[in-house]
Design a protein around this motif. Structure first.
Motif, PDB file in Angstrom:
ATOM      1  N   ALA A   1      65.267 182.624  70.659  1.00 29.71           N
ATOM      2  CA  ALA A   1      65.218 181.082  70.829  1.00 29.71           C
ATOM      3  C   ALA A   1      64.023 180.571  69.744  1.00 29.71           C
ATOM      4  CB  ALA A   1      65.052 180.599  72.150  1.00 29.71           C
ATOM      5  N   GLY A   2      63.031 181.576  69.415  1.00 34.39           N
ATOM      6  CA  GLY A   2      61.932 181.072  68.652  1.00 34.39           C
ATOM      7  C   GLY A   2      60.831 180.732  69.595  1.00 34.39           C
TER       8      GLY A   2
ATOM      9  N   PRO B   1      60.391 173.240  79.659  1.00 34.19           N
ATOM     10  CA  PRO B   1      61.360 173.774  78.419  1.00 34.19           C
ATOM     11  C   PRO B   1      61.332 175.226  78.895  1.00 34.19           C
ATOM     12  CG  PRO B   1      59.118 173.306  77.408  1.00 34.19           C
ATOM     13  CD  PRO B   1      59.227 172.708  79.234  1.00 34.19           C
ATOM     14  N   PHE B   2      62.440 175.843  78.962  1.00 39.04           N
ATOM     15  CA  PHE B   2      62.725 177.192  79.062  1.00 39.04           C
ATOM     16  C   PHE B   2      63.537 178.304  78.220  1.00 39.04           C
ATOM     17  CE2 PHE B   2      64.490 180.608  82.044  1.00 39.04           C
ATOM     18  CZ  PHE B   2      63.569 181.246  82.326  1.00 39.04           C
ATOM     19  N   GLY B   3      64.224 177.396  77.126  1.00 41.22           N
ATOM     20  CA  GLY B   3      64.829 178.353  76.014  1.00 41.22           C
ATOM     21  C   GLY B   3      65.995 177.569  75.641  1.00 41.22           C
TER      22      GLY B   3
ATOM     23  N   ARG C   1      68.420 182.217  76.265  1.00 43.60           N
ATOM     24  CA  ARG C   1      67.507 182.951  75.472  1.00 43.60           C
ATOM     25  C   ARG C   1      66.133 182.176  75.493  1.00 43.60           C
ATOM     26  NH1 ARG C   1      69.957 181.646  69.960  1.00 43.60           N
ATOM     27  NH2 ARG C   1      70.941 180.012  71.222  1.00 43.60           N
ATOM     28  N   THR C   2      65.180 182.624  76.376  1.00 54.05           N
ATOM     29  CA  THR C   2      64.014 182.185  76.766  1.00 54.05           C
ATOM     30  C   THR C   2      63.080 181.979  75.249  1.00 54.05           C
ATOM     31  OG1 THR C   2      62.925 184.208  77.239  1.00 54.05           O
ATOM     32  CG2 THR C   2      63.930 183.001  79.008  1.00 54.05           C
ATOM     33  N   TYR C   3      62.285 180.970  75.284  1.00 52.31           N
ATOM     34  CA  TYR C   3      61.345 180.676  74.218  1.00 52.31           C
ATOM     35  C   TYR C   3      60.433 181.930  74.289  1.00 52.31           C
ATOM     36  CZ  TYR C   3      63.006 175.988  73.559  1.00 52.31           C
ATOM     37  OH  TYR C   3      63.730 174.990  73.071  1.00 52.31           O
ATOM     38  N   LEU C   4      59.648 182.404  73.166  1.00 56.69           N
ATOM     39  CA  LEU C   4      58.886 183.368  72.988  1.00 56.69           C
ATOM     40  C   LEU C   4      57.192 182.561  73.232  1.00 56.69           C
ATOM     41  CD1 LEU C   4      57.793 186.015  72.529  1.00 56.69           C
ATOM     42  CD2 LEU C   4      58.189 185.745  70.339  1.00 56.69           C
ATOM     43  N   ALA C   5      56.658 183.177  73.931  1.00 58.10           N
ATOM     44  CA  ALA C   5      55.027 183.118  73.794  1.00 58.10           C
ATOM     45  C   ALA C   5      54.256 184.329  74.190  1.00 58.10           C
ATOM     46  CB  ALA C   5      54.749 181.810  75.199  1.00 58.10           C
TER      47      ALA C   5
END
Length: 711
Positions: A324-325, A342-344, A590-594
């Motif tokens: 998801a970026g 925001p989750f993904g 698809r969860t966001y990446l951190a």
């Protein structure tokens, strides 16, 4: 018009020549019946002649009239034209650079295969001259003892060899004479061009069919087109209807169309009467098999107008294989906990958010599937709201949570002793404080005026007004199973967690809890409380699990029967899971990446926001919040009255809570019993009012104190 037939071979491919597939005709009677009972999607009659099946997938019309623009949108305006030309130029430049870097390799390969092609061309020429293909005919004539035919063939082959030999001789003369002449009189550019063409021609002849010399710079994707024929085949094969039975045929609520995102195809499906949306969800795997695509490409969504109608969306490619970026939180702007986090992205690229207010969220998965990253992304959102009070407890002690010390009011990492104290004791003290705060909130909210606190519930205004001392709180527990497996201290921790997960969210205290062991711990009361804690989360997110049973433990009972099974997610999917309970839909997210660097950047910004708002508190502000160390044996001995030989555990707990509330406000009979027995004090029957219950004898406690002093 006829209803399309479910034909197992009827498909075609984009970006490639469409295959011609056989279509089995429906008999006239069935066709008439189907046309009368359901919508139609063909303008051509099906017959026995092979033809492409179904209506091709077309993009949706741009307006209600169904008209398409005369000039495509990308060439309709000057900005669009400039953008299209820029894209074309960028692609051309990329391809030119790609091939320029590989030009030496291409030249080497072409020269090698040209050498092979030279010998192969000579061999072909000699074979052509010798008329070797006639050998079989002459041998057949000899085997048949037919000398006349053999002589006739022999004369023909001699004549053929004669004139073909003359042709080859002329070719040899032309090459031997013309080559030097051309080399002597032709300009350099002509020689180079001729050499290039000759090498290319010979390399084409010499290289094997499966060995390309020039590698494509870009590869055109190929995906299966779906059409009504294929859909009918899939649904009938999945047992959701029958093409030959009245009222058991699949209908279409819309025509097949491309998804607006251009990443798949969709159509509205009407199941036969008696079949439900749940039946379609359970048969998702069989439908994917009938469509001849991966199950990760098939998504079924509910239609609110009818329980037998749903929307089928088939992705061109696996939508979960691409991340998801990066998280949008990298903007480091203040957030608002009262708004969804925001989750993904879901399988169709739509943004997915999660409400942290009033909810407790359970995250479960196998190790290394992105569980901690998912939990941390929600905690980072809360951290950027300077009015949220954070408590972060990581039973695993991983590095992922350490930077939350910058903003967390309470934190404990791992189970090993640290400079801040015993992490288990810190966690216990934090949970006790939260429980007291929750109880105090309910009492104070009930006393506030209706115009300030309508319906006795926490509001955004109350939460952000420091005079009410009721900020929104978020408790984050990672690897929370560790807190249920610590021996005696786990009894009180487990009791507090069960109470809080049931009661605290309504007071503005949310939970985000993650575990890699959702099946539970050990046995006894703590194991029962673990299950109660796990099952009282409203929102559940399950990344890949080992089996459908474990998936059901995370997502909740009945998830598998509804078609939601996180064990079917591929091991290569990182940060991908099924989200249940956050909305009416149950998307695959698809969860966001951190990553660690992203988290540190966000938390540094979050600390600055809290410092500016004056809300930095607790351990993050440098306050000493370590629990005062109490002498439990001495405290218990002090509450056994003079003249009493002992006291029951219930009495001891009540007296401790009454006389030493700052240390024992939430103590229970079970927890004080466990702590005292750990010093070797026996739990024995103690009589009160003729009733014997378990407790401790004063002599046993005195003996334990004496043993400790002697040691």
């Amino acid at each position: 018009m006829n209803t399309p037939n479910p034909n197992p071979d009827n498909f075609d491919w984009t970006a490639a020549e469409a295959d011609v597939a056989e279509v089995v005709d429906l008999d006239a009677k069935r066709a008439r019946r189907a046309a009368a009972e359901s919508g139609t999607h063909f303008e051509v009659n099906l017959d026995e002649a092979p033809q492409r099946g179904g209506m091709p997938v077309e993009p949706p019309p741009v307006d209600a009239s169904g008209k398409r623009p005369i000039v495509p949108a990308n060439w309709s305006t000057w900005p669009n034209i400039r953008h299209s030309l820029a894209q074309a130029a960028a692609l051309t430049g990329y391809r030119a650079g790609f091939h320029a870097v590989r030009a030496p390799q291409y030249a080497t390969l072409a020269t090698f295969w040209a050498g092979v092609g030279t010998f192969r061309l000579i061999g072909r020429q000699l074979k052509w001259w010798w008329v070797s293909e006639q050998y079989g005919l002459r041998q057949a004539a000899a085997d048949a003892n037919d000398p006349a035919m053999w002589l006739k063939l022999h004369r023909e082959v001699k004549a053929t060899r004669m004139w073909r030999g003359i042709v080859l001789a002329a070719e040899a003369v032309a090459v031997c004479v013309g080559g030097p002449v051309l080399y002597a009189v032709a300009p350099v550019w002509a020689l180079v061009l001729t050499a290039c063409l000759l090498v290319a021609f010979l390399a084409h002849i010499g290289r094997p069919e499966d060995r390309r010399i020039i590698t494509p710079a870009t590869v055109s994707g190929r995906f299966r087109r779906v059409n009504p024929d294929i859909i009918l085949r899939a649904y009938y094969a999945a047992g959701l209807g029958h093409p030959d039975k009245a009222h058991q045929q699949i209908g279409f609520g819309s025509t097949m169309a491309r998804d607006a995102s251009g990443t798949g195809s969709q159509v509205s499906i009407d199941l036969p009467y008696g079949k439900t949306f749940d039946d379609a969800v359970k048969a998702r795997g069989a439908i994917a098999s009938g469509l001849d695509v991966a199950v990760s490409q098939v998504f079924i969504t509910r239609d609110p107008s009818s329980h037998r109608r749903h929307t089928l969306w088939v992705a061109d490619r696996d939508p979960l294989a691409q991340g998801a970026g990066r998280t949008p939180l990298l903007r480091c702007k203040p957030t608002d906990i009262w708004q969804p986090a925001p989750f993904g992205l879901d399988e169709r690229g739509n943004k997915v958010s999660v409400d942290l207010m009033w909810n407790s969220i359970l995250i479960g998965a196998q190790p290394r599937q992105g569980k901690t990253f998912a939990a941390r992304s929600l905690a980072l959102y809360a951290a950027l709201d300077p009015y949220v009070k954070l408590t972060v407890l990581d039973g695993g002690g991983k590095p992922d949570w350490r930077k939350f010390a910058l903003v967390a009011d309470r934190y404990a990492f791992g189970l090993a002793m640290t400079r801040d104290g015993d992490p288990a004791e810190i966690a216990l003290e934090a949970l006790r404080e939260i429980k007291a705060d929750v109880q105090d909130r309910y009492e104070r909210l009930s006393k506030l005026p209706v115009d300030i606190c309508p319906e006795g519930k926490l509001t955004r205004e109350i939460a952000r007004d420091p005079k009410y001392r009721m900020p929104v709180r978020l408790v984050v527990l990672d690897e929370f199973q560790e807190y249920f497996d610590l021996g005696d201290i786990s009894k009180e921790i487990a009791s507090l967690l069960v109470y809080l997960v049931k009661v605290a969210p309504a007071a503005g205290v949310g939970f985000v809890d993650a575990t890699q062991r959702p099946s539970g711990v050990g046995g006894g009361q703590v194991a029962t409380q673990f299950i109660s804690f796990r099952d009282n989360h409203q929102v559940r997110f399950s990344l890949r699990t080992g089996s459908w049973n474990v998936s059901d433990l995370v997502l909740g009972a009945g998830a598998n029967s509804e078609g939601y099974d996180s064990s079917t997610l591929l091991p290569s999917y990182k940060g991908v899971g099924i989200l249940r309970g956050a909305s009416d839909a149950t998307p695959t997210v698809r969860t966001y990446l951190a990553d660690a660097d992203d988290a540190e950047k966000i938390l540094i910004a979050a600390r600055k926001l809290r410092e500016a708002a004056g809300t930095l508190s607790g351990m993050a502000a440098g306050e000493d919040v370590a629990r005062e160390v109490r002498d439990v044996l001495a405290d218990v001995r002090s509450v056994i009255e003079r003249g009493e030989t002992g006291a029951q555990w219930e009495e001891i707990a009540a007296r401790l809570a009454d006389r030493l509330p700052e240390a024992y406000a939430d103590v229970t009979a079970e927890s004080v019993s466990a702590q005292v027995r750990s010093f070797g004090v026996r739990s024995v029957d103690v009589k009160r009012s003729g009733k014997a219950l378990k407790g401790a004898k004063a002599d046993d406690i005195d003996a334990a104190i004496a043993r400790r002093k002697a040691a």
